[in-house]
Design an enzyme around this catalytic site. Structure first.
Site, mmCIF file in Angstrom:
data_model
loop_
_atom_site.group_PDB
_atom_site.id
_atom_site.type_symbol
_atom_site.label_atom_id
_atom_site.label_comp_id
_atom_site.label_asym_id
_atom_site.label_seq_id
_atom_site.Cartn_x
_atom_site.Cartn_y
_atom_site.Cartn_z
ATOM 1 N N GLN A 144 0.841 -1.200 0.000
ATOM 2 C CA GLN A 144 0.000 0.000 0.000
ATOM 3 C C GLN A 144 0.875 1.248 0.000
ATOM 4 O O GLN A 144 1.659 1.450 0.939
ATOM 5 C CB GLN A 144 -0.911 -0.023 1.228
ATOM 6 C CG GLN A 144 -1.854 1.157 1.354
ATOM 7 C CD GLN A 144 -2.636 1.101 2.662
ATOM 8 O OE1 GLN A 144 -2.058 0.969 3.738
ATOM 9 N NE2 GLN A 144 -3.947 1.190 2.572
ATOM 10 N N GLY A 145 0.764 2.084 -1.026
ATOM 11 C CA GLY A 145 1.561 3.302 -1.117
ATOM 12 C C GLY A 145 0.759 4.530 -0.719
ATOM 13 O O GLY A 145 0.213 5.221 -1.586
ATOM 14 N N SER A 147 1.491 6.641 2.823
ATOM 15 C CA SER A 147 2.281 7.615 3.581
ATOM 16 C C SER A 147 3.464 8.140 2.771
ATOM 17 O O SER A 147 4.027 7.434 1.934
ATOM 18 C CB SER A 147 2.797 6.985 4.880
ATOM 19 O OG SER A 147 1.734 6.662 5.740
ATOM 20 N N SER A 179 4.659 -1.198 4.118
ATOM 21 C CA SER A 179 4.830 -2.531 4.696
ATOM 22 C C SER A 179 5.017 -3.580 3.604
ATOM 23 O O SER A 179 4.256 -3.628 2.635
ATOM 24 C CB SER A 179 3.614 -2.895 5.553
ATOM 25 O OG SER A 179 3.458 -1.994 6.618
ATOM 26 N N GLU A 262 -9.823 -1.848 5.928
ATOM 27 C CA GLU A 262 -8.684 -2.148 6.795
ATOM 28 C C GLU A 262 -9.129 -2.428 8.226
ATOM 29 O O GLU A 262 -8.428 -3.116 8.977
ATOM 30 C CB GLU A 262 -7.698 -0.976 6.775
ATOM 31 C CG GLU A 262 -6.387 -1.242 7.482
ATOM 32 C CD GLU A 262 -5.391 -0.116 7.299
ATOM 33 O OE1 GLU A 262 -4.176 -0.385 7.381
ATOM 34 O OE2 GLU A 262 -5.820 1.032 7.070
#
Length: 418
Positions: A144-145, A147, A179, A262
């Site tokens: 997941q991109g 932050s 992550s 999420e």
């Protein structure tokens, strides 16, 4: 200390009482795990998790593909997309039983729990056909991109940009705290596609292949010595023009949909795993005499109350689930589990005593409890900081007015919650 039965049936199962169908499904899950988590897979029991993703990764990947072949991945997805169409109750049961079996940490969480449901809700037929079967079969892993170094949890402040050039998007910028980026085949990223746009406007969600010259991953060494988190650099990285989820410019809404998933049903499995950690710690406290200290005994009791409250809070959240994802009230659960788990790491160090401060082997070998203590410092930061979660609760759950100016004594305004 006398601790009640761990199994969910002991307090009535899901939402206060398993039906006969729920009990049959629970037994089916339990029997399959018992029959299959054997042989080479058995050595992965209890491995993986925050700060420990490196543990038996190849075995855990093979295990998850074994699950996929038997139809035990993506069980909440509609059957048309490779799932089982399991109800919310059945999904909760599955995650509880998975944790109770001490099965290894999943490697496909980002794809199964976040990207997949988002594509089912908002993707095009082509995107669903291209990506969902590979997620369900655990053939492609995702990261997941979101932050960025200058934005953190303030998703509306991102600066990574993408420009449409012919049949491709060309992406430039940097993501951080990504992550498992080293293991991922694809990244779903929020980028700015409208030059000059600000805040929530002009954002888009792109699906970007990781294996290309324009993508560079740099691991970030954590306090635990491991590197689940990474920096990702996009330097003229490319992705096909049709790899945008929703319309260009609708990225904020897509991101909010993904963040809703999420906080989904897997939280009940997390709660069971936390309860198992607490039980292990109570066993150590009894064995080394720490439980005889009234202060330690009081903290262990409060921890037990906290983890049970966490379960019932999560069940209440699931009861109000809408469109496959909980609402903003799920932020309450995020604050609860993050602070509880961080406190458990601190409690573990006190139960273990001075020896907990000594590495188990040179140069930096950590045991389970030392790893828990160090990595749990990040629990209140990742997946949305506590401060952001409080803003969400205040504005979207309690209906309080949005604060648009700086707080007294502060030099900058608070960010939009993401």
């Amino acid at each position: 200390m006398d601790i009640p039965d761990l199994r969910p049936e002991a307090d009535g199962g899901v939402s206060g009482g398993d039906s006969s169908g729920d009990r049959a499904f629970r037994q089916e899950v339990r029997d399959w795990l018992a029959a299959n988590l054997t042989g080479g897979f058995a050595r992965a029991r209890g491995l993986g998790g925050p700060g420990r993703n490196h543990e038996a990764f190849d075995v855990r990947l093979a295990w998850e593909r074994h699950m996929a072949a038997a139809g035990w991945t993506c069980i909440g997805w509609p059957e048309a997309y490779g799932g089982r169409g399991a109800s919310i109750r059945e999904q909760v049961i599955f995650h509880e039983e998975y944790a109770l079996a001490d099965a290894p940490e999943r490697v496909n969480h980002m794809g199964e729990q976040l990207l997949g449901p988002t594509l089912i809700a908002l993707g095009t037929p082509h995107q669903r056909e291209r990506f969902l079967p590979r997620v369900a079969a655990v053939e492609e892993l995702w990261c997941q991109g979101y932050s960025e170094p200058g934005a953190g949890s303030d998703l509306a402040a991102i600066a990574t940009r993408a420009e449409r050039v012919g049949d491709h998007w060309v992406v430039n910028g940097q993501k951080v705290w990504t992550s498992h980026a080293r293991d991922a085949d694809w990244c779903f990223a929020i980028v700015r596609t409208e030059p000059g746009s600000q805040r929530r406007q002009g954002l888009s969600c792109l699906l970007i292949p990781m294996d290309q010259p324009g993508v560079r991953v740099r691991p970030l060494t954590q306090l635990t010595g491991t590197s689940e988190f990474n920096e990702v650099f996009f330097d003229d990285a490319r992705t096909d023009a049709d790899n945008v989820v929703g319309a260009p410019g609708d990225g904020w809404g897509v991101a909010m949909t993904t963040l809703g998933f999420e906080r989904g049903v897997s939280m009940l499995g997390r709660q069971v795993a936390y309860e198992r950690e607490l039980r292990r710690l109570i066993g150590i406290a009894r064995a080394n005499g720490a439980a005889d200290d009234p202060l330690i005994a009081d903290r262990l009791t409060r921890a037990w109350i906290g983890v049970r409250t966490m379960r019932f809070t999560a069940l209440r959240t699931m009861a109000g689930i809408r469109d496959g994802a909980p609402g903003s009230e799920a932020s309450i659960g995020k604050i609860h589990w993050a602070r509880w788990h961080r406190a458990l790491g601190e409690l573990a160090m006190d139960v273990l005593g001075p020896g907990s401060m000594v590495a188990q082997e040179a140069p930096y070998g950590l045991d389970r409890w030392q790893n828990l203590f160090l990595f749990s410092r990040a629990d209140t930061v990742y997946a949305g900081t506590d401060e952001i979660q409080r803003d969400i609760i205040a504005e979207r759950v309690l209906g309080l007015p949005k604060d648009r100016g700086p707080l007294p004594g502060h030099r900058s305004p608070r960010p939009d919650p993401a």
